[in-house]
Design a protein around this motif. Structure first.
Motif, PDB file in Angstrom:
ATOM      1  N   GLU A 179       0.835  -1.199   0.000  1.00  0.00           N
ATOM      2  CA  GLU A 179       0.000   0.000   0.000  1.00  0.00           C
ATOM      3  C   GLU A 179       0.875   1.255   0.000  1.00  0.00           C
ATOM      4  O   GLU A 179       1.694   1.435   0.908  1.00  0.00           O
ATOM      5  N   SER A 325       5.547   3.839   1.649  1.00  0.00           N
ATOM      6  CA  SER A 325       4.809   2.647   1.238  1.00  0.00           C
ATOM      7  C   SER A 325       5.172   1.482   2.148  1.00  0.00           C
ATOM      8  O   SER A 325       6.272   1.422   2.692  1.00  0.00           O
ATOM      9  N   VAL A 340      -2.798  -3.812   4.501  1.00  0.00           N
ATOM     10  CA  VAL A 340      -2.501  -3.061   3.279  1.00  0.00           C
ATOM     11  C   VAL A 340      -3.565  -3.404   2.238  1.00  0.00           C
ATOM     12  O   VAL A 340      -4.097  -4.516   2.219  1.00  0.00           O
ATOM     13  N   ALA A 341      -3.860  -2.448   1.356  1.00  0.00           N
ATOM     14  CA  ALA A 341      -5.091  -2.548   0.568  1.00  0.00           C
ATOM     15  C   ALA A 341      -4.909  -3.035  -0.859  1.00  0.00           C
ATOM     16  O   ALA A 341      -5.903  -3.350  -1.523  1.00  0.00           O
ATOM     17  N   SER A 342      -3.696  -3.105  -1.378  1.00  0.00           N
ATOM     18  CA  SER A 342      -3.503  -3.387  -2.798  1.00  0.00           C
ATOM     19  C   SER A 342      -2.744  -4.692  -3.002  1.00  0.00           C
ATOM     20  O   SER A 342      -1.836  -5.016  -2.241  1.00  0.00           O
TER      21      SER A 342
END
Length: 374
Positions: A179, A325, A340-342
């Motif tokens: 992320e 990041s 974390v989102a991705s």
């Protein structure tokens, strides 16, 4: 591999005659050269292709590769580097006991890529790929792993390999959760973006941790770091995790990273007896933070020390290190999408020359797998 192929390279800018039988590309294009690494470290001349530890990609540094070469090579594997074209890109590689070229990757690697010179653009990388492709003609298939699909120049490099008549067959290797952090959002902004259940758990576990646990952040070489490494190993041994394939790798990497100033090792200890109950370590480079390993003692699972430690580490990384990041490494473990989102895909490629018997089999196998939807 002939003695000429493994001879040490001359200094940059010098030339030498091509070895007998070496491939010479169109209009005298420079061939691919392979150099064996009997000392299990990268030669000094490789430094012009490598980034410093703070350069933004820890997996393109001498720190990473020298630790891998010294502590994570299978017995019987041969370490070597390939020099593509006119010294455009360096390829850290290995050859197993049964033959066949592979990227110099291990279960610890989060990414691998060709290491180009700073001035190498897409056309130069395509030419570098063509030199590797030509070298692979009539040789057994090669396998390269942990490639980022969106890595700059990767498509050009693979196009060059294909242009030399090599079948480039991609496959899914592992997922990578990460992320980018919003500038200025801080810990509060990061926490607000987490799922409600995780936010609630973090608050409860941090309150308990302040009462019952002691947090240590270690990053400087010395006696305290050695005690922290011992604590990490103790936690790992009492966790749910299997034994490491290369037990010396993590301690060696932590020591080397601490010496370079890029290690952040976190330990949670029981406040009453001082025994470690959770441990994890991160590597920092150029505003990026990678979580290499984490573990907690299985008998302490009800107290969620791992959750508390992860929260403490991320808060420190955001507030004290100003990281931009977070990267949770390899694999699709369910907990990672909470922090974390991705997600992005790391791929592997098999490079096969169809005229080689093993290459013919590899191409046919992949084609059948495609027909079956695998």
């Amino acid at each position: 591999m002939s003695p000429d192929e493994t001879r040490a390279l001359p200094a940059a800018g010098t030339t030498r005659p091509l070895p007998a039988g070496a491939w010479r590309g169109p209009r005298g294009q420079t061939p691919m050269r392979m150099v064996a690494l009997p000392r299990r470290r990268l030669p000094d001349w490789c430094d012009r292709f490598l980034l410093p530890p703070t350069g933004g990609d820890i997996f393109a540094t001498r720190l990473w590769y020298d630790t891998t070469l010294a502590h994570a090579m299978h017995p019987g594997a041969e370490a070597l580097v390939g020099l593509c074209g006119a010294e455009v890109a360096l390829l850290p590689l290995q050859r197993g006991p049964r033959g066949g070229l592979r990227s110099l990757t291990t279960p610890y690697s989060l990414s691998w890529r060709p290491l180009p010179t700073l001035l190498a653009g897409p056309s130069a990388l395509e030419s570098a790929g063509a030199s590797l492709g030509a070298w692979l003609r009539l040789r057994a298939p090669a396998r390269l792993e942990a490639l980022a699909e969106d890595a700059p120049g990767l498509d050009a490099w693979l196009d060059g390999i294909a242009r030399a008549g090599i079948a480039v067959q991609r496959y899914r290797h592992f997922g990578n959760w990460h992320e980018p952090l919003e500038a200025g959002a801080g810990w509060a902004g990061y926490l607000a973006a987490r799922p409600p259940a995780l936010r609630s758990t973090i608050r409860r576990k941090l309150d308990r941790a302040r009462r019952d646990l002691r947090f240590e952040m270690l990053h400087v070489p010395g006696a305290e770091l050695e005690a922290g490494i011992a604590g990490y190993l103790d936690v790992h041994a009492r966790s749910w995790k299997p034994a490491e394939p290369f037990p010396a790798f993590d301690p060696a990497l932590m020591r080397a990273a601490a010496a370079a100033g890029v290690l952040r090792l976190g330990i949670l200890r029981d406040a009453a007896d001082g025994k470690p109950v959770a441990a994890q370590y991160w590597l920092l480079s150029g505003g990026r933070a990678w979580l290499l390993k984490l573990a907690h003692v299985e008998t302490s699972r009800a107290a969620s020390p791992g959750t508390a430690l992860t929260a403490m580490m991320i808060r420190h990384l955001i507030e004290e290190e100003a990281v931009q990041s977070l990267d949770f490494g390899r694999g699709d473990d369910p907990y990672k999408s909470l922090w974390v989102a991705s997600r992005r895909q790391r791929i592997g490629v098999v490079l096969a020359h169809p005229w080689h018997p093993l290459g013919m089999l590899e191409v046919a196998r992949r084609r059948v797998a495609g027909w079956l939807g695998r």
